[in-house]
Design an enzyme around this catalytic site. Structure first.
Site: not given
Length: 308
Positions: A90, A14, A168
């Protein structure tokens, strides 16, 4: 004005795919250091730990966290104790209690914090929120179905306690829904389907409502190997709004609408920049609370084991 000197903790998929390109494209930030135990980030100083980055690296004003949620709490606390602004990918922590403690610590330290619910910055979200503000809501249907092998190959932490499993990606949908709807949502019931060799669910069905009994349903699937689906359909007395591709596409009564061209993470970092300038924070806990409540009230159904 001098750019905000930024450190990055965690340099996995990510960070490589989203955070670093967004940072480098924003002249308000200068990426000066990265803490990672994996491959180094080119073009900046790399360190084995956050402690080394803070003690031996170039001065930083803010730190962005891209590590898995398990163990992240202590790292963010360390950065806050050092007086740094923080951006937290997040979900912000492995538990709601940890996230609540970070909210308090940000306020105590007098710095800016952002829990980065990136899906709220998808191109169609702002226009959808504006349209819904004057409509009478009737029902909400969320369908969030994707292939974990594609998005998290070999990442065992997803299935461990605190890894959230299907939540998730599902928490992205919940972050959009809680951003669009005026009233808080509450979980009425949930069915969590858990592989026999995992600790976290691979699929879930959730029923939610608000104080006005709005009917909100969500279907999450993390083993959807074809025709991936990220949609939210909101039926109103005045028409039907639909978001597709995770909020990138917006339609009203079947007619495609013009939306922003800015990418999610570009908007996230623009928002972080604004928060720092305004000496403010954005630390919403609603999406994580809905996940916690789903685990709290949900029934667990064993399903076939999962193999990556």
């Amino acid at each position: 004005m001098q750019p905000i000197r930024l450190g990055l903790v965690g340099y996995g998929k990510i960070a490589q795919d989203q955070h670093v390109p967004a940072i480098l494209a924003n002249p308000a930030f200068r990426l000066v250091s990265v803490a990672t135990q994996g491959q180094p980030c080119p073009g900046v100083e790399n360190f084995q730990s956050l402690g080394e980055l803070l003690d031996n690296g170039p001065a930083v004003d803010a730190i962005a966290f891209c590590t898995p949620p398990q163990g992240r709490f202590a790292l963010v606390r360390q950065a806050l104790a050092a007086g740094k602004h923080v951006l937290v990918e997040k979900p912000p922590c492995a538990t709601l209690g940890e996230a609540m403690a970070l909210v308090d610590q940000v306020a105590q330290q007098g710095v800016s914090g952002l829990f980065a619910w990136h899906s709220r910055y998808a191109p169609g979200i702002a226009a959808a929120r504006d349209w819904l503000a004057t409509r009478t809501l009737q029902s909400v249907q969320i369908d969030w179905k994707e292939d974990v092998r594609k998005w998290h190959p070999g990442q065992a932490w997803i299935w461990q306690p605190g890894g959230l499993g299907v939540f998730d990606p599902g928490i992205n949908a919940l972050s959009i829904a809680t951003h669009l709807l005026a009233l808080p949502l509450f979980v009425a019931a949930a069915e969590l389907r858990v592989p026999s060799n995992c600790q976290s669910p691979i699929a879930a069905s959730i029923k939610m409502s608000d104080a006005q009994q709005l009917d909100v349903r969500a279907e999450f699937d993390f083993d959807h190997g074809h025709d991936e689906l990220w949609s939210i359909e909101i039926r109103c007395l005045e028409g039907v709004l639909r978001l597709d591709n995770g909020g990138a596409l917006l339609s009203i009564d079947g007619v495609r609408q013009t939306v922003s061209e800015e990418g999610e993470y570009a908007a996230v970092y623009r928002h972080f920049q604004q928060l720092i300038g305004d000496k403010a924070s954005d630390l919403d806990l609603q999406p994580l609370r809905l996940v916690a409540d789903s685990f709290f009230v949900g029934s667990r159904e064993p399903v076939a084991p999962f193999y990556d």
